[in-house]
Design an enzyme around this catalytic site. Structure first.
Site, mmCIF file in Angstrom:
data_model
loop_
_atom_site.group_PDB
_atom_site.id
_atom_site.type_symbol
_atom_site.label_atom_id
_atom_site.label_comp_id
_atom_site.label_asym_id
_atom_site.label_seq_id
_atom_site.Cartn_x
_atom_site.Cartn_y
_atom_site.Cartn_z
ATOM 1 C CG ASP A 284 -2.507 -1.119 1.049
ATOM 2 O OD1 ASP A 284 -1.871 -2.151 0.878
ATOM 3 O OD2 ASP A 284 -3.232 -0.887 0.299
HETATM 4 O O1 MRU Z 1 -7.517 -3.146 3.095
HETATM 5 P P1 MRU Z 1 -7.612 -3.371 0.856
HETATM 6 O O2 MRU Z 1 -8.344 -5.024 1.019
HETATM 7 O O3 MRU Z 1 -7.362 -2.415 0.110
HETATM 8 O O4 MRU Z 1 -5.983 -4.164 1.624
HETATM 9 C C1 MRU Z 1 -5.330 -4.650 0.240
HETATM 10 C C2 MRU Z 1 -4.242 -5.044 0.227
HETATM 11 O O5 MRU Z 1 -3.155 -4.619 1.349
HETATM 12 C C3 MRU Z 1 -3.243 -4.840 -0.741
HETATM 13 O O6 MRU Z 1 -2.452 -5.554 -0.284
HETATM 14 C C4 MRU Z 1 -2.545 -3.974 -1.541
HETATM 15 O O7 MRU Z 1 -3.448 -2.816 -1.886
HETATM 16 C C5 MRU Z 1 -1.762 -4.345 -2.761
HETATM 17 S S1 MRU Z 1 -3.039 -4.297 -4.328
HETATM 18 C C6 MRU Z 1 -2.117 -4.701 -5.987
#
Ligand code: MRU
Length: 401
Positions: A284
């Site tokens: 993220d």
């Molecule tokens: O809370 P989320 O479902 O948005 O979290 C997503 C993640 O942590 C993913 O691993 C990250 O965003 C990468 S998606 C290509």
């Protein structure tokens, strides 16, 4: 950009945006009645109260698309996790505003139109703080519209430039993910020895549902599979919102990739049994030193991987890198509703935890760079080439330009 048989979280045609609802299946619209008394009554009342909404079970049981008409709909869809995953959040946010300004009856000057777009982008950024892709995209789009406003004849041309840039994000993301997949598959085979079949563990959902298509960490798994070297992909449930059991498992089954689901707490035992050679996750936000924020539980996996001599890879586009932060200590970690832990179905179902217990529910954690083997991007793989075996991410990005 229309509908196809491939899994797509974002459906867009100019002026129209639809998002695949990734919220868990739930009968939460129905009034809560004792189902022992009459099992069909809650369903019938739910139908009367909220139309046929209650009948629609969402992913992975049913594919339901939600219409997004403006940035307010976009903000809500991101906050409520209808769309999630760092790249998909950024693209959906930009396209929600693109839909709003398409055919918008705006009477102001070009500078006022640029300021309108800028403010809406700021608002969209406030939906979820940890993933950098959204704020990175917002800054780039804000710079673009304010530059354009210097010479534009009318407000319409500002909106036109914005819409085209938002649309390009959708196309570019798929190309970037395919490049991540190729670089990653090649690198893993070189590191792990291409003569043997590779089994990997992944966490959360980083696939077509978290991006414009193909995926990042899941893109590498797809590339290993299509290259014929993937023995098996293991995916975690990813408590408490179950992005792994609902979404990654769905994608792996959809694409007929050999895969097994494990409880988050089974990961160390899996590594101890020698069943995986690598862990591969998304990101993220990656700080300048390589510390990486990703879904809660990623840090646990990196510690287990280190203990068991398993390689630990992060796969992400360079838009997930935030060079303004020296380390992961500065990353703001989003905390989500206690209900995700107190209730079943990611917070939408029945209460399962003891009443009165307090809850800490961070959505992400930070894996320190020293536990990461390499960072796989669309521009190539970042290895520890800096002083004392550190990542030189800034140098890598400059060389890649
Ligand atoms: O809370 P989320 O479902 O948005 O979290 C997503 C993640 O942590 C993913 O691993 C990250 O965003 C990468 S998606 C290509």
């Amino acid at each position: 950009m229309g509908e196809s048989s491939a899994l797509q979280s974002i459906l867009y045609d100019r002026g129209a945006l639809r998002l695949l609802d990734q919220v868990p299946p739930s009968a939460s619209h129905a009034p809560s009645l004792d189902s022992k008394w009459c099992p069909v009554l809650p369903l019938l009342i739910g139908v009367l109260v909220s139309g046929f909404d209650v009948m629609q079970r969402k992913l992975p049981l049913e594919e339901v698309y939600i219409d997004v008409k403006d940035s307010a709909d976009g903000w809500n869809a991101i906050r409520d996790m209808v769309v999630r995953g760092a790249p998909a959040i950024a693209i959906a946010a930009a396209l929600s505003l693109a839909v709003e300004v398409n055919d918008h009856d705006f009477t102001g000057t070009p500078v006022e139109a640029a300021s309108f777009v800028s403010k809406k982008l700021e608002y969209l950024v406030s939906s979820r703080p940890t993933a950098v892709n959204l704020s990175d995209a917002a800054t780039k789009l804000q710079n673009l519209v304010s530059r354009t406003a210097e010479t534009a004849k009318d407000a319409k041309s500002i909106f036109q430039v914005f819409i085209e840039a938002a649309e390009a994000m959708l196309v570019d993301d798929v190309a970037d993910n395919k490049a991540i997949g190729l670089h990653g598959a090649e690198f893993l085979q070189r590191q792990l020895g291409s003569s043997r079949n590779i089994s990997v563990l992944t966490h959360c959902n980083t696939g077509s549902l978290a991006t414009a298509g193909y995926g990042t960490a899941l893109g590498v798994i797809r590339a290993l599979h299509s290259g014929g070297v993937l023995e098996k992909a293991f995916c975690t449930e990813t408590r408490p919102f179950n992005q792994g059991s609902r979404l990654t498992a769905f994608e792996l089954v959809h694409d007929k990739i050999p895969a097994t689901l494990i409880a988050d707490s089974a990961a160390a035992a899996l590594m101890n049994n020698g069943q995986v050679q690598a862990v591969i996750v998304g990101a993220d936000r990656i700080a300048a030193n390589g510390d990486t924020a990703n879904k809660i539980g990623t840090y646990n996996l990196s510690i287990s991987a280190k203990h068991h001599g398993v390689q630990f890879y992060v796969a992400a586009p360079v838009t997930s890198i935030d060079l303004s932060l020296p380390s992961g200590k500065q990353i703001v970690i989003e905390e989500r509703s206690p209900k995700e832990l107190l209730n079943s179905e990611g917070g939408l179902g029945k209460q399962v935890a003891a009443s009165g217990i307090s809850v800490w529910n961070p959505a992400f954690d930070v894996t320190p760079a020293n536990l990461i083997t390499a960072i796989i991007t669309e521009k190539g793989v970042i290895t520890k080439s800096g002083p004392n075996g550190s990542f030189d991410i800034k140098g890598f990005i400059e060389r890649a330009k």
